[in-house]
Write a protein that holds these residues in place. Structure first.
Motif, PDB file in Angstrom:
ATOM      1  N   HIS A 269       0.807  -1.224   0.000  1.00  0.00           N
ATOM      2  CA  HIS A 269       0.000   0.000   0.000  1.00  0.00           C
ATOM      3  C   HIS A 269       0.842   1.278   0.000  1.00  0.00           C
ATOM      4  N   ALA A 270       2.119   1.142  -0.317  1.00  0.00           N
ATOM      5  CA  ALA A 270       2.974   2.339  -0.411  1.00  0.00           C
ATOM      6  C   ALA A 270       4.037   2.095  -1.483  1.00  0.00           C
ATOM      7  N   ALA A 271       3.595   1.554  -2.628  1.00  0.00           N
ATOM      8  CA  ALA A 271       4.563   1.110  -3.633  1.00  0.00           C
ATOM      9  C   ALA A 271       4.767   2.176  -4.711  1.00  0.00           C
ATOM     10  N   CYS A 272       5.324   3.319  -4.317  1.00  0.00           N
ATOM     11  CA  CYS A 272       5.454   4.419  -5.287  1.00  0.00           C
ATOM     12  C   CYS A 272       6.529   4.137  -6.347  1.00  0.00           C
ATOM     13  N   VAL A 285       1.805   7.706  -5.322  1.00  0.00           N
ATOM     14  CA  VAL A 285       0.620   6.943  -4.905  1.00  0.00           C
ATOM     15  C   VAL A 285       0.144   7.552  -3.589  1.00  0.00           C
ATOM     16  N   ARG A 286      -1.095   7.227  -3.223  1.00  0.00           N
ATOM     17  CA  ARG A 286      -1.552   7.651  -1.896  1.00  0.00           C
ATOM     18  C   ARG A 286      -1.107   6.554  -0.933  1.00  0.00           C
ATOM     19  N   ALA A 287      -0.064   6.856  -0.140  1.00  0.00           N
ATOM     20  CA  ALA A 287       0.505   5.815   0.729  1.00  0.00           C
ATOM     21  C   ALA A 287      -0.406   5.584   1.923  1.00  0.00           C
ATOM     22  N   LEU A 288      -0.791   4.321   2.108  1.00  0.00           N
ATOM     23  CA  LEU A 288      -1.604   3.978   3.269  1.00  0.00           C
ATOM     24  C   LEU A 288      -0.705   3.425   4.359  1.00  0.00           C
ATOM     25  N   ASP A 289      -1.313   3.223   5.492  1.00  0.00           N
ATOM     26  CA  ASP A 289      -0.543   2.762   6.627  1.00  0.00           C
ATOM     27  C   ASP A 289       0.040   1.369   6.389  1.00  0.00           C
ATOM     28  N   THR A 290       1.208   1.139   6.924  1.00  0.00           N
ATOM     29  CA  THR A 290       1.834  -0.180   6.876  1.00  0.00           C
ATOM     30  C   THR A 290       2.671  -0.325   8.136  1.00  0.00           C
TER      31      THR A 290
END
Ligand SMILES: Cc1ncc(COP(=O)(O)O)c(C=O)c1O
Length: 403
Positions: A269-272, A285-290
């Motif tokens: 969820h943060a694979a820019c 990308v819109r990075a989500l929590d991890t």
């Protein structure tokens, strides 16, 4: 070409060959050499271990796995100690040079003679943890003032770990981006210098210093492997990409066509970087929590992207679970190097390797086989999380029942 939705072979990667000199403005040996000379002179400097995960290599049916363990770096717990602190040094050295017209060696900057300049120099940074700690530590070492901006999600323990180096902590409502904005606004208003580990058009000099600092750990790997077989692959975790780019560029420059094949691994969820590789240009990308908080970045660093676009052959993303499983397996000593303490952002590369080696199509595409030797960077140690306390308690219990 996509094999699965979370794996991508980069058509823009250049074939094996010497380091591309057109990238010299992004990364060059002279900048790295200067950083290595300065950091090698810091009190407490010593190379971190390059561990051999033999049991994991046997499980994956490959020839070897090397794990550069950055947990002990300068007592700060992560490789980031090398980057932020070196950038503070370079900025202060430049300021002294501007004011006095002379280049002052690092050890001299620590003397009273220059303290009048150091004390009036303030650095500011927004951070999720490791980078801010490095900047605060560097500022304390050099006698500068330091303002660190943390968002609501940064734990009190992490903030305290930064404050212990004398930094003023500013809590900002909202997320990481809000803390970046606030740090920049306050710096503009007060004449402070923002020390960031990410770069964008118009802001590249400081993150370049940060990446030069990271090359210290890569040179240690090159030296340790001087008379040994070199890795054929490397699985490098990416946040904004600065760490991966420093490793990739340095090994490319050092080993030319023998640069290991480079696989970038990010949280799903943060694979820019993966997203940018797919689109063929730097993209957000819109990075989500991890749980991999050091990798929770939505925008690649411009400098890193310039290196990785031609230098990284593969990109992949992983969910949180395999990274957490790898933290636990390392702590139990399952991979063959005894108990290794790693943080959640340290094991993404390792978890990526396990996932890739276990899927026959990806394994083939990467050329992973019985002759492969894989390099991993264990970028951080104990993050002070509840999970680490639990792992330590489990380990103690296991030792107790074994005796
Ligand atoms: C422990 C750890 N590993 C890896 C990274 C990723 O580094 P970069 O953002 O340069 O890609 C970070 C970034 O903060 C980190 O803290």
């Amino acid at each position: 070409m996509a094999v699965s939705s979370n794996f991508f072979q980069n058509p823009g990667a250049v074939p094996p060959g010497p380091y591309d000199v057109s990238l010299d403005t992004v990364f060059n040996r002279e900048g790295a050499r200067q950083a290595q000379a300065v950091i090698g002179d810091w009190q407490g400097y010593q190379p971190t271990p390059l561990r051999s995960l033999d049991r994991l290599a046997a499980q994956l049916q490959i020839a070897g796995v090397l794990y550069k363990d950055e947990a002990g770096r300068f007592g700060l717990g992560s490789f980031k100690a090398l980057g932020g602190a070196y950038a503070v040094y370079r900025l202060l050295a430049d300021r002294v040079c501007d004011q006095l017209g002379q280049v002052v060696p690092f050890q001299d900057l620590l003397t009273d003679q220059y303290q009048a300049i150091s004390r009036r120099f303030t650095v500011a940074s927004a951070t999720a943890g490791n980078h801010g700690r490095a900047v605060a530590w560097g500022a304390q070492m050099l006698g500068c003032r330091c303002m660190i901006y943390v968002h609501a999600g940064v734990s009190a323990a992490r903030a305290a770990a930064i404050a212990q180096y004398g930094a003023t902590i500013v809590r900002v409502k909202g997320n990481y981006d809000d803390s970046v904005e606030r740090a920049a606004a306050d710096a503009r208003a007060n004449g402070w210098t923002v020390v960031s580990d990410t770069s964008y058009p118009g802001y590249t000099d400081i993150p370049k210093y940060v990446m030069q600092g990271y090359t210290v750990m890569v040179e240690e790997i090159v030296s340790a492997l001087a008379n040994k077989p070199r890795p054929t692959h490397m699985f490098l975790q990416g946040g904004v990409g600065g760490m991966a780019a420093a490793v990739c560029a340095y090994l490319w420059d050092s080993w030319g066509r023998h640069k290991p094949r480079c696989v970038i691994v990010e949280p799903e969820h943060a694979a820019c970087l993966l997203h940018s590789a797919r689109r063929g240009r730097l993209s957000a990308v819109r990075a989500l929590d991890t749980v991999m908080s050091g990798l929770a970045c939505g925008v690649p660093s411009l400098l890193a992207w310039q290196i990785l676009a031609p230098g990284a052959e593969f990109y992949m993303s992983i969910p949180d679970r395999p990274a957490l499983d790898a933290v636990a397996a390392l702590a139990r000593g399952d991979y063959g190097a005894g108990c290794v303490v790693a943080g959640e952002s340290a094991t993404a590369g390792l978890a990526g390797l396990i996932a890739a080696a276990g899927g026959s199509e990806i394994r083939n595409q990467l050329g992973l086989n019985a002759d492969s030797r894989v390099l991993l960077i264990g970028t951080e140690g104990d993050t002070g999380s509840e999970r680490h306390r639990q792992l330590a308690a489990d380990e103690k219990k296991a030792l107790g029942s074994a005796s």
